[in-house]
Structure formats: structure tokens, C-alpha cells
Design an enzyme around this catalytic site. Sequence first.
Site, PDB file in Angstrom:
ATOM      1  N   SER B 119       2.909   0.640   6.114  1.00 20.47           N
ATOM      2  CA  SER B 119       3.212   0.142   4.772  1.00 20.47           C
ATOM      3  C   SER B 119       2.717   1.050   3.654  1.00 20.47           C
ATOM      4  O   SER B 119       3.048   0.845   2.495  1.00 20.47           O
ATOM      5  CB  SER B 119       2.634  -1.269   4.583  1.00 20.47           C
ATOM      6  OG  SER B 119       1.234  -1.218   4.559  1.00 20.47           O
ATOM      7  N   LYS B 156      -3.327  -2.354   0.574  1.00 18.73           N
ATOM      8  CA  LYS B 156      -2.187  -2.198  -0.339  1.00 18.73           C
ATOM      9  C   LYS B 156      -2.668  -1.626  -1.673  1.00 18.73           C
ATOM     10  O   LYS B 156      -3.868  -1.590  -1.948  1.00 18.73           O
ATOM     11  CB  LYS B 156      -1.529  -3.567  -0.614  1.00 18.73           C
ATOM     12  CG  LYS B 156      -0.861  -4.235   0.600  1.00 18.73           C
ATOM     13  CD  LYS B 156       0.417  -3.558   1.037  1.00 18.73           C
ATOM     14  CE  LYS B 156       1.008  -4.239   2.265  1.00 18.73           C
ATOM     15  NZ  LYS B 156       0.150  -4.083   3.469  1.00 18.73           N
TER      16      LYS B 156
END
Lengths: 201, 201
Positions: B119, B156
Site C-alpha cells: 500500500s 499510511k
Amino acid sequence: MKNLTERQKEILDLIKSYIGDFGFPPTRVDISKKLGFKSANAAEQHLRAIEKKGFIKILSGASRGIVLIEEEEKGIPVIGLVAAGGPILAQENIEKRIPYSQNLLTESVDYYLRVKGDSMVDIGIYEEDLIGVRKTKDIKEGSVVVARINDEVTVKTLKKFSSDEVVLKAENENYSDIKINPSVDELNFEGTCVGLLRNLS
Amino acid sequence: MKNLTERQKEILDLIKSYIGDFGFPPTRVDISKKLGFKSANAAEQHLRAIEKKGFIKILSGASRGIVLIEEEEKGIPVIGLVAAGGPILAQENIEKRIPYSQNLLTESVDYYLRVKGDSMVDIGIYEEDLIGVRKTKDIKEGSVVVARINDEVTVKTLKKFSSDEVVLKAENENYSDIKINPSVDELNFEGTCVGLLRNLS
DNA sequence: AGTATTACTGTAATTATATACAGTATGTTA
DNA sequence: TAACATACTGTATATAATTACAGTAATACT
């Protein structure tokens, strides 16, 4: 820095391992006990010889006042810019040194090289990253190598390696492959890239 | 392990910095000189108090016989998979430890976290990379954070951080933003990413 | 109010340690 | 062949360092 004799090496190693065990250097008596000297003066004189050769410093009057002199080759060098014409590991190229890190990167690293440019971003190697380089002649197609083309050092993926042509690939779609004819251009492989370090924030 | 008083902390710090400077611990007289005691016995009694509280060991009869007691953390932990429901730094999550001396990143790192998934590939963070995490509540928009959403740990970029909405961005165009309402979902920030390690080849 | 902890000064004794001096013996260098 | 480095033993001594004992004083706890 002259060379130590076998016995002197033995004593220096003893000092290092004693410090490792206790957290402070041994006394002359400690050394003598470990090595079986009957006189503490044997240790004293060895220490003076080792000091004379530059491996330790004896602090006069202080108990256990033995200071190890750091060897230059302590830590893995970090190379910033490579000055043209010289070897990568020349003193002038070394930005700093960082402690050995065998446990960190699985393969052993000879030096770190600071990445310049964005030619390898597609495999996650960014400008200012440090790549861990292992000096080896045993390079394989597909691995990331540190190459020197006509005195310029570059990091690329080795795409093709044959006697009449070497192809280096930049991992960035904006760059095209570098094709080298080894009989025309001077090409040397400085090593393979075995790891990467990045400082964020 | 009881807590040290301010003065005792001061003395323990002095011992540590003295060892850093000279390579061996100070004597009672050394400590007294540095802190202005007129009697070496002041240092002696502080040392005994610090020993009693378990921070050092005094080796009787040996000069400079002060041994620092290492705190249980023998290095920076490397976290593989985080078991649900527990703290990140739980013993069961620790893959191995990397000695402090080998800390290569400029900012202090509390632990390394092994990256799972793709990701974050667009900013060069790949699966199996180790990211250096610093435990801090002081997080900023734009920085890469380690967040825990309903007991699941994720890495993230923090895109938006306000009281009614938090947006976490995956740095991969195939993933969409994660929007969290803190009053509905449980959200905790475990730290900020300050560095990256990768093993190649 | 009494006891404990912290934070010191001051003195003194014992022992730990560095270190000088006097030797012995062997091998190496100039 | 003399001078020097290595590798020790043995004795001696000044001093570096630990550490016990006797106090003073302030603050905290019970």
C-alpha cells in the site's frame, strides 16, 4: 602505527574482552593473573610497549586508566559524492562512518553510498537514500550494481552482461538504457547493492 | 526497580557520561569533584543508594568497580506481525532486536516494523521493508504514521487530521483513502515513521 | 514524636593500583 | 659487537581508591 607482537596482541585482546565483561579496563594485576605473570610489572611494560605503538593511551595516575585508541576502520563508511578520478573509498569521499551492522542487513556491507538523482525510483530507491554496497566482482544480471563508467559512478540495474555489450537499466521510465561497449568505454563494477537505508521526516 | 531521586539520576547520568568520555567509570573522588562534594563519602553513599534501587552494581574492592545494570531492552525491537488485541511492543511480536549501537537512522527509533502489503509502494516503501518507528503523539499531516484502527495496525500517510474526520492515504493508486470517524471507530496513533531499512539481493 | 530517607561534611584506615628500579634471558637490528 | 626490543621476575613505595565510622541537617511517613 607499528605492528604489535603476538604477545602484545594477546594483551590488547584481553583488555578488550575484559572491558566487554566488566565495563572497565583491567589493572596490571588483573592482566598478570589472567596471563600467569608473577609480576605485575610484566603487564606494565607490555602496556607501555602497546602505548608506544599507538594502540592504547595510558592515563598516568588513574587506576585502570587504559584508553583504547579507535582504529580508523571502525564502522562502515558512508560515501556522499565520489570525486572523479579516485577510488570510491578514498578518505575525501567518506562523509562519516556508521557502526557495523551485520544483523541489520543480512549480507555484509562494505560501504554505504548516498543516492543522487531519481533514476531508480521505480524500484523504490530514492534520492538521498543510502544503499548498502558489497564490493564483489561476482555480479549477476538483474541485480542492482554500482558501476563506474569512464570515472563516473552510477547505480543501475545490470540488464545484460556479455563480453561485447553491457546494458545498464535505469529504473525510471523517463530514462533509457545505457549501452556500453567495454572495448570503447572504461567500465568497472564497484559492487552490488545489498540493502537500503532511508531517513524520513 | 524503585525510582531514583533527582540527585541520584544526576549521579547516574554523570557515571554514564564519564564512561562515554573515558571508557571507564569514575571514582568516588571523580564524582565528588564534578558535583562539588567536599567529601568522597557523599558519592559513596549515593552509589549505595543507587545500587539498592537496582541501577548499578558495585564490585567490592575493585577501583572504579561500578557496573551499569542494563535495562531489559537490549536493543531496538523488530516487529513482524502484530497480534490482534495487544500492544505492538508485546513480547510475542518481537522478531529480534537490533543493538542500539547499530542505530543508523538519525532520529531515535523506538522499534522497527516489518511492512506487509504494497500500500505504500508509491513512496518507495515495499513489502518486507523495515520502517523505523518513533513513538510519539505529536503527529503531523503529511507524515507517514503507524496507526491502529479497531485493533488492526497499518502504515499510511496522514492526509487529514481533525476532530471529526481522519483520512489516511495509501501511497498506491490502486488503493483508496481510508476515512475514519474517531467517534465511531477506535483510532490510535502508534508513532511516526522516521526511517527505512531494506535488505536486497 | 519517632523513624526512615535523602543529602551531605570530615576523618581515617586499609587495600588496591600504578609505577620506579634492579635484574635475567633471548633474539633482532645496525 | 654494541645497542635495542621483547618478555619476563622480584622488590618497593607513593598514591589512588574504597570504605568504615561519626556527625549534621532537612524533609517525608506513620
